[in-house]
Every structure is written in C-alpha cells, then in structure tokens.
Design a protein around this motif. Sequence first.
Motif, PDB file in Angstrom:
ATOM      1  N   ALA A   1       0.839  -1.201   0.000  1.00 36.22           N
ATOM      2  CA  ALA A   1       0.000   0.000   0.000  1.00 36.22           C
ATOM      3  C   ALA A   1       0.869   1.244   0.000  1.00 36.22           C
ATOM      4  CB  ALA A   1      -0.911   0.004   1.225  1.00 36.22           C
ATOM      5  N   ALA A   2       0.239   2.383  -0.235  1.00 37.08           N
ATOM      6  CA  ALA A   2       0.928   3.678  -0.189  1.00 37.08           C
ATOM      7  C   ALA A   2       0.645   4.352   1.139  1.00 37.08           C
ATOM      8  CB  ALA A   2       0.455   4.558  -1.333  1.00 37.08           C
ATOM      9  N   LEU A   3       1.680   4.956   1.730  1.00 37.61           N
ATOM     10  CA  LEU A   3       1.456   5.769   2.914  1.00 37.61           C
ATOM     11  C   LEU A   3       0.507   6.919   2.575  1.00 37.61           C
ATOM     12  CD1 LEU A   3       5.022   6.140   4.503  1.00 37.61           C
ATOM     13  CD2 LEU A   3       3.261   4.450   5.015  1.00 37.61           C
ATOM     14  N   ILE A   4      -0.281   7.322   3.562  1.00 44.16           N
ATOM     15  CA  ILE A   4      -1.203   8.441   3.360  1.00 44.16           C
ATOM     16  C   ILE A   4      -0.921   9.514   4.408  1.00 44.16           C
ATOM     17  CG2 ILE A   4      -2.977   7.013   2.313  1.00 44.16           C
ATOM     18  CD1 ILE A   4      -4.468   7.007   4.934  1.00 44.16           C
TER      19      ILE A   4
ATOM     20  N   ALA B   1      -3.498  15.108  18.652  1.00 44.89           N
ATOM     21  CA  ALA B   1      -3.218  16.062  19.738  1.00 44.89           C
ATOM     22  C   ALA B   1      -2.794  17.428  19.221  1.00 44.89           C
ATOM     23  CB  ALA B   1      -2.133  15.487  20.653  1.00 44.89           C
ATOM     24  N   GLY B   2      -2.719  17.603  17.886  1.00 45.44           N
ATOM     25  CA  GLY B   2      -2.361  18.886  17.303  1.00 45.44           C
ATOM     26  C   GLY B   2      -0.871  19.122  17.186  1.00 45.44           C
ATOM     27  N   ALA B   3      -0.063  18.032  17.223  1.00 49.74           N
ATOM     28  CA  ALA B   3       1.391  18.180  17.201  1.00 49.74           C
ATOM     29  C   ALA B   3       1.946  18.391  15.797  1.00 49.74           C
ATOM     30  CB  ALA B   3       2.055  16.962  17.839  1.00 49.74           C
ATOM     31  N   GLY B   4       1.169  18.107  14.765  1.00 49.61           N
ATOM     32  CA  GLY B   4       1.680  18.250  13.409  1.00 49.61           C
ATOM     33  C   GLY B   4       0.953  17.338  12.451  1.00 49.61           C
ATOM     34  N   VAL B   5       1.649  16.991  11.358  1.00 49.21           N
ATOM     35  CA  VAL B   5       1.099  16.097  10.340  1.00 49.21           C
ATOM     36  C   VAL B   5       2.030  14.888  10.231  1.00 49.21           C
ATOM     37  CG1 VAL B   5       0.077  18.031   9.087  1.00 49.21           C
ATOM     38  CG2 VAL B   5       2.341  17.181   8.433  1.00 49.21           C
ATOM     39  N   SER B   6       1.568  13.851   9.520  1.00 47.80           N
ATOM     40  CA  SER B   6       2.402  12.657   9.416  1.00 47.80           C
ATOM     41  C   SER B   6       2.009  11.864   8.177  1.00 47.80           C
ATOM     42  CB  SER B   6       2.250  11.777  10.663  1.00 47.80           C
ATOM     43  OG  SER B   6       3.159  10.693  10.634  1.00 47.80           O
ATOM     44  N   LEU B   7       2.891  10.948   7.793  1.00 45.02           N
ATOM     45  CA  LEU B   7       2.581   9.936   6.788  1.00 45.02           C
ATOM     46  C   LEU B   7       2.502   8.597   7.498  1.00 45.02           C
ATOM     47  CD1 LEU B   7       4.874  10.920   3.759  1.00 45.02           C
ATOM     48  CD2 LEU B   7       2.466  11.498   4.153  1.00 45.02           C
ATOM     49  N   VAL B   8       1.373   7.910   7.344  1.00 42.38           N
ATOM     50  CA  VAL B   8       1.120   6.679   8.091  1.00 42.38           C
ATOM     51  C   VAL B   8       0.604   5.604   7.152  1.00 42.38           C
ATOM     52  CG1 VAL B   8       0.645   7.925  10.228  1.00 42.38           C
ATOM     53  CG2 VAL B   8      -1.249   7.392   8.664  1.00 42.38           C
ATOM     54  N   ASP B   9       0.637   4.358   7.646  1.00 47.30           N
ATOM     55  CA  ASP B   9       0.094   3.291   6.805  1.00 47.30           C
ATOM     56  C   ASP B   9      -1.433   3.372   6.802  1.00 47.30           C
ATOM     57  OD1 ASP B   9      -1.190   0.588   8.168  1.00 47.30           O
ATOM     58  OD2 ASP B   9       0.029   1.753   9.577  1.00 47.30           O
ATOM     59  N   PRO B  10      -2.061   3.047   5.666  1.00 49.60           N
ATOM     60  CA  PRO B  10      -3.498   3.306   5.523  1.00 49.60           C
ATOM     61  C   PRO B  10      -4.390   2.409   6.370  1.00 49.60           C
ATOM     62  CG  PRO B  10      -2.634   2.199   3.587  1.00 49.60           C
ATOM     63  CD  PRO B  10      -1.449   2.581   4.413  1.00 49.60           C
ATOM     64  N   ILE B  11      -3.976   1.172   6.671  1.00 53.56           N
ATOM     65  CA  ILE B  11      -4.838   0.301   7.482  1.00 53.56           C
ATOM     66  C   ILE B  11      -4.954   0.854   8.894  1.00 53.56           C
ATOM     67  CG2 ILE B  11      -5.046  -2.002   8.510  1.00 53.56           C
ATOM     68  CD1 ILE B  11      -4.067  -3.205   5.966  1.00 53.56           C
ATOM     69  N   THR B  12      -3.842   1.315   9.448  1.00 52.59           N
ATOM     70  CA  THR B  12      -3.909   1.985  10.753  1.00 52.59           C
ATOM     71  C   THR B  12      -4.823   3.199  10.685  1.00 52.59           C
ATOM     72  OG1 THR B  12      -1.705   1.264  11.441  1.00 52.59           O
ATOM     73  CG2 THR B  12      -2.578   3.240  12.479  1.00 52.59           C
ATOM     74  N   ALA B  13      -4.664   4.020   9.653  1.00 53.55           N
ATOM     75  CA  ALA B  13      -5.453   5.248   9.528  1.00 53.55           C
ATOM     76  C   ALA B  13      -6.950   4.957   9.482  1.00 53.55           C
ATOM     77  CB  ALA B  13      -5.027   6.005   8.273  1.00 53.55           C
ATOM     78  N   LEU B  14      -7.320   3.932   8.730  1.00 50.21           N
ATOM     79  CA  LEU B  14      -8.744   3.623   8.559  1.00 50.21           C
ATOM     80  C   LEU B  14      -9.397   3.115   9.838  1.00 50.21           C
ATOM     81  CD1 LEU B  14      -8.594   1.977   5.020  1.00 50.21           C
ATOM     82  CD2 LEU B  14      -9.715   4.135   5.607  1.00 50.21           C
ATOM     83  N   HIS B  15      -8.580   2.680  10.801  1.00 49.92           N
ATOM     84  CA  HIS B  15      -9.133   2.170  12.054  1.00 49.92           C
ATOM     85  C   HIS B  15      -8.823   3.078  13.240  1.00 49.92           C
ATOM     86  CE1 HIS B  15      -9.176  -1.485   9.522  1.00 49.92           C
ATOM     87  NE2 HIS B  15     -10.212  -1.808  10.245  1.00 49.92           N
ATOM     88  N   PHE B  16      -8.272   4.266  12.962  1.00 47.45           N
ATOM     89  CA  PHE B  16      -7.957   5.161  14.080  1.00 47.45           C
ATOM     90  C   PHE B  16      -9.235   5.839  14.570  1.00 47.45           C
ATOM     91  CE2 PHE B  16      -6.389   8.968  16.224  1.00 47.45           C
ATOM     92  CZ  PHE B  16      -5.407   8.395  17.026  1.00 47.45           C
TER      93      PHE B  16
ATOM     94  N   PRO C   1      -4.681  11.035   0.333  1.00 45.51           N
ATOM     95  CA  PRO C   1      -3.619  10.342  -0.424  1.00 45.51           C
ATOM     96  C   PRO C   1      -2.388  11.228  -0.540  1.00 45.51           C
ATOM     97  CG  PRO C   1      -5.744  10.142  -1.537  1.00 45.51           C
ATOM     98  CD  PRO C   1      -5.941  11.147  -0.436  1.00 45.51           C
ATOM     99  N   PHE C   2      -1.237  10.582  -0.580  1.00 48.24           N
ATOM    100  CA  PHE C   2       0.035  11.297  -0.718  1.00 48.24           C
ATOM    101  C   PHE C   2       0.738  10.801  -1.976  1.00 48.24           C
ATOM    102  CE2 PHE C   2       4.618  11.728  -0.070  1.00 48.24           C
ATOM    103  CZ  PHE C   2       4.721  13.059   0.298  1.00 48.24           C
ATOM    104  N   GLU C   3       1.293  11.725  -2.730  1.00 43.07           N
ATOM    105  CA  GLU C   3       2.079  11.383  -3.920  1.00 43.07           C
ATOM    106  C   GLU C   3       3.439  12.065  -3.831  1.00 43.07           C
ATOM    107  OE1 GLU C   3      -0.171  12.447  -7.368  1.00 43.07           O
ATOM    108  OE2 GLU C   3      -1.696  10.890  -7.053  1.00 43.07           O
TER     109      GLU C   3
ATOM    110  N   LEU D   1      -7.063   3.424   0.671  1.00 39.77           N
ATOM    111  CA  LEU D   1      -6.281   2.199   0.698  1.00 39.77           C
ATOM    112  C   LEU D   1      -6.255   1.593  -0.697  1.00 39.77           C
ATOM    113  CD1 LEU D   1      -4.714  -0.044   2.076  1.00 39.77           C
ATOM    114  CD2 LEU D   1      -6.877  -1.041   2.835  1.00 39.77           C
ATOM    115  N   LYS D   2      -5.097   1.620  -1.303  1.00 34.63           N
ATOM    116  CA  LYS D   2      -4.901   1.023  -2.615  1.00 34.63           C
ATOM    117  C   LYS D   2      -3.779   0.005  -2.496  1.00 34.63           C
ATOM    118  CE  LYS D   2      -6.252   5.243  -5.050  1.00 34.63           C
ATOM    119  NZ  LYS D   2      -5.823   6.311  -5.995  1.00 34.63           N
ATOM    120  N   LEU D   3      -4.045  -1.211  -2.931  1.00 39.08           N
ATOM    121  CA  LEU D   3      -3.049  -2.268  -2.822  1.00 39.08           C
ATOM    122  C   LEU D   3      -2.563  -2.689  -4.198  1.00 39.08           C
ATOM    123  CD1 LEU D   3      -4.544  -4.636  -0.102  1.00 39.08           C
ATOM    124  CD2 LEU D   3      -2.821  -2.873   0.187  1.00 39.08           C
ATOM    125  N   ARG D   4      -1.310  -3.044  -4.247  1.00 44.06           N
ATOM    126  CA  ARG D   4      -0.785  -3.682  -5.444  1.00 44.06           C
ATOM    127  C   ARG D   4       0.084  -4.850  -4.988  1.00 44.06           C
ATOM    128  NH1 ARG D   4       3.263   1.233  -7.338  1.00 44.06           N
ATOM    129  NH2 ARG D   4       4.930   0.912  -5.803  1.00 44.06           N
ATOM    130  N   GLY D   5       0.211  -5.839  -5.853  1.00 41.53           N
ATOM    131  CA  GLY D   5       1.019  -7.001  -5.528  1.00 41.53           C
ATOM    132  C   GLY D   5       0.341  -7.970  -4.593  1.00 41.53           C
TER     133      GLY D   5
END
Length: 320
Positions: A166-169, A236-251, A260-262, A305-309
């Motif tokens: 997957a791609a980080l988001i 908590a307002g500390a900033g921004v981040s790039l995270v894995d999408p499965i974690t994000a979808l369940h946060f 999405p991030f490119e 969440l986009k998967l390849r492979g």
Amino acid sequence: MAKLSYRQVEAFRAVMIAGTTTGAAELLYISQPAVSRLLNDFEAAVQVKLFERHHKRLAPTPEALLLFEEVERSFVGIDRLATMAEELRDFQRGSLKVAAMPAIALGFLPRVMQTFSEQHKGVTLTLQVRSSQQVADWIATQHFDIGIGAVNVADPSLSMEMLGEAALICALPAGHPLAAKAVIVPEDLKDQPFISLGPEQSVRYKVDEVFEKARVSRQLVFDTQLSHVACSFVDAGAGVSLVDPITALHFPSGNLVFRPFEPWVSFSYHLMYPAHRARSRATQEFSQLLKEELRKLVANSGGLLKLRGTNKKAPGDAGA
C-alpha cells in the motif's frame, strides 16, 4: 497365541452387548454365520473359553467379562479419536496462533479474528502483537501458525507471501488548511511540524528520500515506531504525518482527516508461515478470510487504501 484381528474383537464386543450372534450381526451389518465364525476365531486366538452356550443365547464366562472390560476401554479410546477427528473436521476443536505487527493488529485484525471465531466456534485463537522482526522470529521458530509483518526476510525457516503493498497516506488535523486538498504532495508539507516513523524502520528512509528529492524541508518534531502513535500525535495537534493506511482507517478519532500522498511511498504487508511445518486447515481458512476482508476494506476505503502485488510472492523490498 494367534494374531488377533480388529474384526474379531469387534464381533466379540457386539456379542457381549447383544447377547446373541443374531443381535451382534444386526449391530455389525453382517450375517449371523460371519459373526459365529469371527467369534470362534477369536476364542481360538485367545485360547480362553469365553462363552457357555445355552440354546440360542451365549452366557459369558468370568474371563469373557474381564476381557470385555479391557475391550471397552480400547473402544472408548477409538470413539474418542473418532469424535476428535470429527470435531477437527468441523472446526469444533483446534487452535490458531497469530502474531502480527501493530499496523494491522490494532484495528483491522481483531475484527477479522472475531469473524473467524464466529464461523469456527471451537477454535481457540491467540493474537500477539510485536514488531515485524519479532513476528518473523516467532514464525521461524514455529511458535505461531501465521504471522503478519512488514519485513521480507530471506530465511529458509520462513515461507513468505505478499498480502499487499500500500501507499502511505497523509494524516492531518481536521481543521488544517491542507485538509481541503484531494492529494497531498511533498511541497504542501514544507516547514510543517512533522511526526516521523522511527529510524529503526526502513519506511522512514523512504519518506526522507522523497522529501530530499523534492528539496522540501519539514519541522521534525517527533518520531515514533508506530503509525497508531503518529496518528495520536496528529490528533493532539502536534503536526502532520505519513502513516500506513490500514492503521489510519481504524484510528478512532473524528479530529483527523486522511488524504492520499504522492509520490507513492510503499508500505508492505506480508504473510509468514513456518516453512517446515504443514499448514493446518484453520491456518489456510484464516489466511483466505484475511485476504477477503482486506479486499472489502480496500473497496470501502474511499480510495485511501490502494493495494498492489496482492496474493503474489513477496518481492525483495523490506517494509517497516
């Protein structure tokens, strides 16, 4: 003593239960002469008088009663084996031990395991959450049946399978100006407070490389091993981040948005099995359910969440 056959013992047991060779024949679904022949052969083999013949009935001798007690113990054991085999076949008994990295274990995997448990109520399930490397170590030493991690290691003790890449988001506070954008690119995050995944993870270096190539500087305020914790920092307002999408979808927070991030920064999910042990039916069916539930998650992710492979052997790329 001549060698006993299972069929002879079975005929003796049936006669003891039914009291007659005719009744025993009905229990065994064979003819009465066949029962008599088996019984005679059994008596000849054990060389002990087992019955007194009284007209059409057979009166067991004390020796026969003692022998019958031993036979019953043996048949109870066989019945237990048959019952266990039936329970295993119908998933009424068994166990499945799963080890997984936090990225997939903190939200997605418990739901999959609950679905599996509802379908196979007799199977005991265990889930241990560890780093991807620890998961690989546990699977290699056969402590667990199946592992899910973000590392692809060349270990002859492991059988690896690509679950998906997957791609980080991008995780943003809901009120952030960038939340209005459909896709986030490195230039958008210039001088933004940024929560990084820790330097012990290879995905950290992939992210740093993307920003270095784009000549974009960030304010690196925190780093953490887990995407879940990175999301908590953003929450908590500390900033921004790039995270894995499965974690994000369940946060579990309404204070975050994900975009999405490119360019594509890959985060790999791998299935791991002990290479030198056959996979149980429970392991095989759980793996299939896991893939089906992941496809559903992709379909319901709104493009995050986009998967390849998927369902291919893992490539040489190492994830976090």
